[in-house]
Design a protein around this motif. Structure first.
Motif, mmCIF file in Angstrom:
data_model
loop_
_atom_site.group_PDB
_atom_site.id
_atom_site.type_symbol
_atom_site.label_atom_id
_atom_site.label_comp_id
_atom_site.label_asym_id
_atom_site.label_seq_id
_atom_site.Cartn_x
_atom_site.Cartn_y
_atom_site.Cartn_z
ATOM 1 N N THR A 422 47.505 97.840 75.952
ATOM 2 C CA THR A 422 46.907 98.872 76.753
ATOM 3 C C THR A 422 47.472 100.175 76.219
ATOM 4 O O THR A 422 46.913 101.134 76.403
ATOM 5 C CB THR A 422 47.335 98.719 78.485
ATOM 6 O OG1 THR A 422 48.556 98.605 78.448
ATOM 7 C CG2 THR A 422 46.710 97.742 78.958
ATOM 8 N N GLY A 423 48.620 100.070 75.490
ATOM 9 C CA GLY A 423 49.314 101.498 75.051
ATOM 10 C C GLY A 423 48.871 101.625 73.533
ATOM 11 O O GLY A 423 47.821 101.948 73.516
ATOM 12 N N ALA A 424 49.807 101.656 72.604
ATOM 13 C CA ALA A 424 49.575 101.819 71.251
ATOM 14 C C ALA A 424 48.548 101.247 70.674
ATOM 15 O O ALA A 424 47.777 101.587 69.793
ATOM 16 C CB ALA A 424 50.750 101.639 70.322
ATOM 17 N N ASN A 427 45.183 102.567 71.862
ATOM 18 C CA ASN A 427 44.926 104.008 71.451
ATOM 19 C C ASN A 427 44.638 103.771 69.773
ATOM 20 O O ASN A 427 43.786 104.968 68.995
ATOM 21 C CB ASN A 427 46.273 104.797 71.631
ATOM 22 C CG ASN A 427 46.516 105.988 70.825
ATOM 23 O OD1 ASN A 427 47.092 106.042 69.870
ATOM 24 N ND2 ASN A 427 46.002 106.903 71.422
ATOM 25 N N ASN A 428 45.203 102.930 69.030
ATOM 26 C CA ASN A 428 45.285 102.948 67.705
ATOM 27 C C ASN A 428 43.994 102.682 67.266
ATOM 28 O O ASN A 428 43.206 103.138 66.104
ATOM 29 C CB ASN A 428 46.196 102.100 67.056
ATOM 30 C CG ASN A 428 46.368 102.266 65.552
ATOM 31 O OD1 ASN A 428 46.215 103.246 65.020
ATOM 32 N ND2 ASN A 428 47.092 101.089 64.936
ATOM 33 N N HIS A 429 43.086 101.723 67.929
ATOM 34 C CA HIS A 429 41.896 101.101 67.322
ATOM 35 C C HIS A 429 40.610 101.652 67.887
ATOM 36 O O HIS A 429 39.427 101.571 67.583
ATOM 37 C CB HIS A 429 42.020 99.567 67.493
ATOM 38 C CG HIS A 429 42.991 99.075 66.475
ATOM 39 N ND1 HIS A 429 42.735 98.821 65.122
ATOM 40 C CD2 HIS A 429 44.042 98.469 66.697
ATOM 41 C CE1 HIS A 429 43.725 98.438 64.550
ATOM 42 N NE2 HIS A 429 44.730 98.214 65.448
ATOM 43 N N GLU A 431 40.566 104.147 71.088
ATOM 44 C CA GLU A 431 40.638 105.518 72.201
ATOM 45 C C GLU A 431 40.074 106.674 71.193
ATOM 46 O O GLU A 431 40.461 106.746 70.147
ATOM 47 C CB GLU A 431 41.965 105.649 72.525
ATOM 48 C CG GLU A 431 42.125 106.701 73.440
ATOM 49 C CD GLU A 431 43.467 106.486 74.471
ATOM 50 O OE1 GLU A 431 44.486 106.010 73.853
ATOM 51 O OE2 GLU A 431 43.443 106.775 75.865
ATOM 52 N N ARG A 439 42.014 108.617 62.146
ATOM 53 C CA ARG A 439 42.082 107.125 62.400
ATOM 54 C C ARG A 439 40.608 106.464 62.777
ATOM 55 O O ARG A 439 40.533 106.050 63.752
ATOM 56 C CB ARG A 439 43.006 106.621 63.255
ATOM 57 C CG ARG A 439 44.539 106.752 62.787
ATOM 58 C CD ARG A 439 45.615 106.602 63.408
ATOM 59 N NE ARG A 439 45.376 107.435 64.615
ATOM 60 C CZ ARG A 439 46.001 107.448 65.790
ATOM 61 N NH1 ARG A 439 46.187 106.241 66.336
ATOM 62 N NH2 ARG A 439 45.953 108.365 66.631
#
Lengths: 520, 344
Positions: A422-424, A427-429, A431, A439
């Motif tokens: 739910t976090g990084a 966000n990384n893939h 969000e 990215r």
């Protein structure tokens, strides 16, 4: 020169060579016993880059560091769930404050007791801009305001935004990634000095020697808070070439090697070596460019792609069964993974009518080590009438293509060693905000889904949170489908038959080496 | 002679400057940068921002020409900058650790190459067009043709695993320590009287040195054989024979006349020797300059790659210069003068 003298010269040469070989061979057995009978000798391709726990981003440097310094929490092998180590519990005080209670009576290698001062110093040093630590913003630490010492064994975390219930807050705090430093030692060291200063930690092993690019040596710490290790020490040897590592193991000059690729598994098994195999935390997936202009912009094509690949066949035949088929966006063991959820099965007949219409040339970009499965996938797709070829890129180029989104198909991997989704990871893939920092990846962006994820991050009720998370996972996996999840390659260690008690870790970081025994 | 050396040193400076430009910009043109590689997909909530902050800290956000002039300024001060990947370790320290290892390994490989090449070439020249000669030529051809990577792995399997005569890889046995004096482990062990460590280092160096040595000795055999054949048919050799000199004495005279050319070739092959270490050191986990270079390239550790390449360039040029000078000293017919190269 006569025939006789020539032969004499030749004979002399042979004798000299033979004598040299014999002389050099003497003492080989004694030499190979180097390291002692109760010292675990590990060969791996890496070398720790620094002795400063806060100045690197490498898993292998952290493995060595963790052997000497414990953390507040860790992922007990083989799983990913966080369990307390130096922290006994975390309680939420209000929406943005959390108390972390510390274990009492834990000793550093120099005999000092670990206190809240050490823990607070560790994080303050990490976040100090003067430190310039590449680890300073891991997890969601960019949104932590400060830490405060409450008493000798309690530290309070103050956050800038709500971090949710303690179970999710600890992921944001990144407790499993930061080793606790000895304040009295490190507050007097410059960053340059700390790079090579013998670590003072509360871990199971004490620093002995670091010969960069050659070996790292630690010895057992008798006063370790979990009890003294069963082995006298550990030696990590840096051997980049896998064939050489395998030869070292077969020659008996090391006790364990890691990582092992499927190419060597049969040879090692045949030689009587033990293998430790766990599902890794690097999921391999086929990323599809969902933006306009790409053939995979059409959700029906992406759906067909999800039914077109024989994942089990790849795992069985290319990886000798050393892998787990992936069926959803979160990997096995990762936060959000729904047990038994598999919306697409291998169905060539359903995939064929759609994919046979995709006739333009398509390249699958991949890295050298992953070329073989990429070729197999390309061949399977060609079987549907698609015009697919593979292109091998070096790692750095591949990363750039991945981030720029300049591809149709990318045979990629995504690591989730922290277990976070739910976090990084999200966000990384996925969000939308990631597009602002280049990215692009698949180009996927859905603001409605982002809204749900924002709600999940601050939701205090576990049941509501889980229901929302399941919804997001299902939408990603079977409605938006930016990926074809394919498999998780296994992490494989090979070791001598006398090595007992070793548990491989999915995250690849925590091995409880103090519980390993060598029953030679 | 002094004029010639000065001229060559000036040439060297120009070449080194060219190399700094090429290596600096080629590394930057190559896709991928160290920060992206280091951070990977990362566990940061906003990894893009984390990278930007770190790039600013490292100065990688500066314009390329500014980064280049900073790099050039550092080199002029004898500083190659700090490793990006290895926690900011000065590159000069990494090179100081790796270079002596490579030098010692190269010297050992050279020794092995000459020990094999000289007798084979003599035998080949003396027994021209016989089975000895053909055998020698075939040996030279095989030595040049075998891929060193494959040869290294084969030597490991045969001489370290199946018949465990030598250790598989590394510098020395893990339980041994050597006090550093020169940084060359065998030399330091000998200087400190640490015979066990010296023995261990020698055994560990043998397989990589053998792999490297056989790779270059084929060329030595070919050159030395040709030179010996040239000398063999000269009048003074016939005169020696007519005077009844013994064959070893005649061979000695032949060698004396053939060596200048071979010495130049040996000097010129230093470059091949050093480039050979790039593969060999990785196969044998021998942490010299080649090992360092491969690690640096894989991690896009710009300062490390730049430092290693610049230094290797200087070494190769210096060894060529020394070869020319030695050639002049061994062969009185050769005059060295500035501006016209060797042998003018």
């Amino acid at each position: 020169m006569t025939r006789k003298s020539a032969m004499t010269a030749s004979g002399g040469l042979k004798l000299s060579v033979a004598a040299l070989a014999l002389a050099l061979s003497a003492g080989s057995v004694a030499a190979q016993a180097g390291g002692g009978s109760n010292v675990l000798r590990i060969a791996w391709p890496w070398d720790p880059s620094t002795m400063d726990a806060q100045m690197h981003r490498q898993r292998y440097t952290q493995i060595v560091s963790h052997a000497m310094r414990d953390k507040l929490m860790y992922q007990e092998p083989p799983g990913l769930a966080l369990v307390p180590l130096l922290a006994t519990s975390v309680t939420q005080i209000d929406e943005t404050s959390y108390d972390v209670h510390l274990r009492e009576g834990v000793l550093f290698h120099n005999g000092d007791e670990m206190t809240a001062e050490d823990v607070a110093f560790t994080f303050e040093r990490l976040w100090d801009p003067a430190t310039e630590s590449p680890r300073a913003r891991m997890g969601n630490m960019g949104n932590i305001d400060r830490v405060e010492v409450i008493d000798r064994y309690t530290v309070r975390w103050h956050t800038k935004i709500p971090f949710g219930p303690p179970a999710s807050a600890i992921l944001g705090f990144h407790f499993s990634g930061q080793e606790i430093l000895h304040k009295a030692t490190y507050e007097n060291l410059t960053i340059e000095q700390a790079r090579t200063h013998p670590p003072v930690g509360v871990g199971a092993f004490r620093y002995v020697e670091w010969l960069p690019e050659q070996r790292m040596v630690v010895e057992a710490f008798e006063d370790y808070w979990q009890g003294p290790p069963t082995i006298d020490g550990v030696i990590w040897r840096t051997i980049p070439e896998e064939a050489t590592r395998v030869a070292e193991l077969l020659a008996g000059s090391v006790d364990m090697i890691h990582p092992v690729t499927p190419d060597f598994v049969d040879q090692l098994r045949g030689a009587g070596m033990k293998l430790e195999i766990v599902a890794g935390t690097n999921m391999r997936m086929l990323m599809m460019n969902v933006r306009e202009g790409s053939p995979f912009h059409d959700p029906e094509v992406r759906r067909a792609m999800n039914m077109a690949i024989d994942k089990q066949g790849i795992v069985d035949f290319l990886y000798a069964g050393l892998g787990v088929v992936a069926t959803q966006v979160p990997g096995d063991g990762q936060e959000g993974h729904i047990e038994g959820y598999s919306p697409f099965s291998f169905d060539p007949e359903a995939a064929r009518p759609v994919l046979s219409q995709v006739t333009q040339p398509i390249e699958i970009f991949t890295q050298g080590v992953w070329q073989l499965p990429a070729e197999v996938i390309a061949e399977q797709l060609r079987g549907y009438g698609m015009n697919v070829t593979t292109v091998v890129l070096d790692d750095a180029t591949f990363n750039q293509v991945n981030e720029s989104g300049n591809f149709d198909l990318l045979w990629a991997g995504a690591g989730y060693g922290s277990g976070d989704f739910t976090g990084a990871y999200y966000n990384n893939h996925f969000e939308c905000v990631r597009l602002e920092t280049d990215r692009v990846r698949t180009g996927f962006c859905n603001e409605e889904l982002d809204g749900k994820m924002a709600a999940i991050r601050t939701e205090a009720d576990a049941e509501t949170r889980q229901a929302l998370l399941d919804e997001v996972i299902q939408e990603l996996t079977e409605v938006h489908m930016p990926w074809v999840p394919v498999f998780n390659a296994a992490e494989v260690w090979a070791m001598q038959p006398y090595v007992n008690g070793f548990r491989g870790s999915s995250a690849g970081q925590y091995f409880n080496l103090h519980r390993v025994s060598l029953d030679r | 002679m002094a004029n010639y050396i000065l001229h060559r040193i000036l040439q060297t400076l120009i070449v080194v400057l060219g190399v700094t430009v090429i290596i600096f910009f080629v590394l930057r043109v190559m896709p991928g940068d160290p920060v992206r590689l280091m951070f990977g997909e990362g566990d940061d909530m906003d990894i893009g921002q984390s990278r930007i902050i770190y790039e600013q800290q490292l100065g990688l956000d500066q314009p390329l020409y500014m980064q280049y002039f900073k790099f050039l300024g550092e080199i002029l001060r004898g500083d190659f900058g700090n490793s990006i990947v290895r926690g900011g370790e000065p590159v000069i320290d990494m090179i100081a650790r790796a270079l002596p290892l490579t030098i010692e390994l190269s010297l050992y490989a050279l020794f092995i190459a000459l020990v094999i090449a000289i007798p084979v070439a003599i035998l080949s020249a003396l027994k021209q067009n016989t089975i000895w000669d053909r055998g020698g030529t075939a040996f030279a051809l095989i030595g040049v043709s075998l891929p060193s990577f494959w040869q290294g792995i084969m030597l490991i399997m045969f001489l370290a695993v199946w018949v465990p005569i030598f250790p598989v890889s590394g510098v020395m046995d893990s339980h041994l320590r050597i006090d550093r004096i020169t940084g060359m482990p065998f030399t330091d062990a000998m200087l400190t009287g640490n015979w066990e460590a010296a023995w261990s280092v020698l055994r560990h160096m043998t397989l990589p040195a053998l792999t490297l040595g056989t790779g270059i000795c084929g060329q030595f055999v070919r050159v030395l054989r040709s030179s010996l054949l040239e000398v063999k048919h000269q009048d003074f050799i016939d005169a020696f024979r007519a005077r009844g000199l013994k064959e070893p004495t005649i061979v000695g005279h032949m060698l004396h006349n053939a060596l200048p050319t071979t010495a130049v070739i040996v000097g010129l092959r230093i470059g091949a020797l050093l480039s050979g270490t790039i593969v060999i050191e990785t196969v044998f986990a021998y942490p010299g300059m080649g090992f360092l270079l491969i690690q640096g390239i894989n991690a896009r550790d710009f300062p490390v790659v730049q430092g290693v390449v610049v230094l290797l360039t200087v070494l190769v040029i210096a060894s060529n210069l020394i070869a020319d000078i030695v050639h002049g000293m061994l062969d009185p017919r050769v005059k060295l003068s500035g501006g016209r190269g060797s042998g003018s």
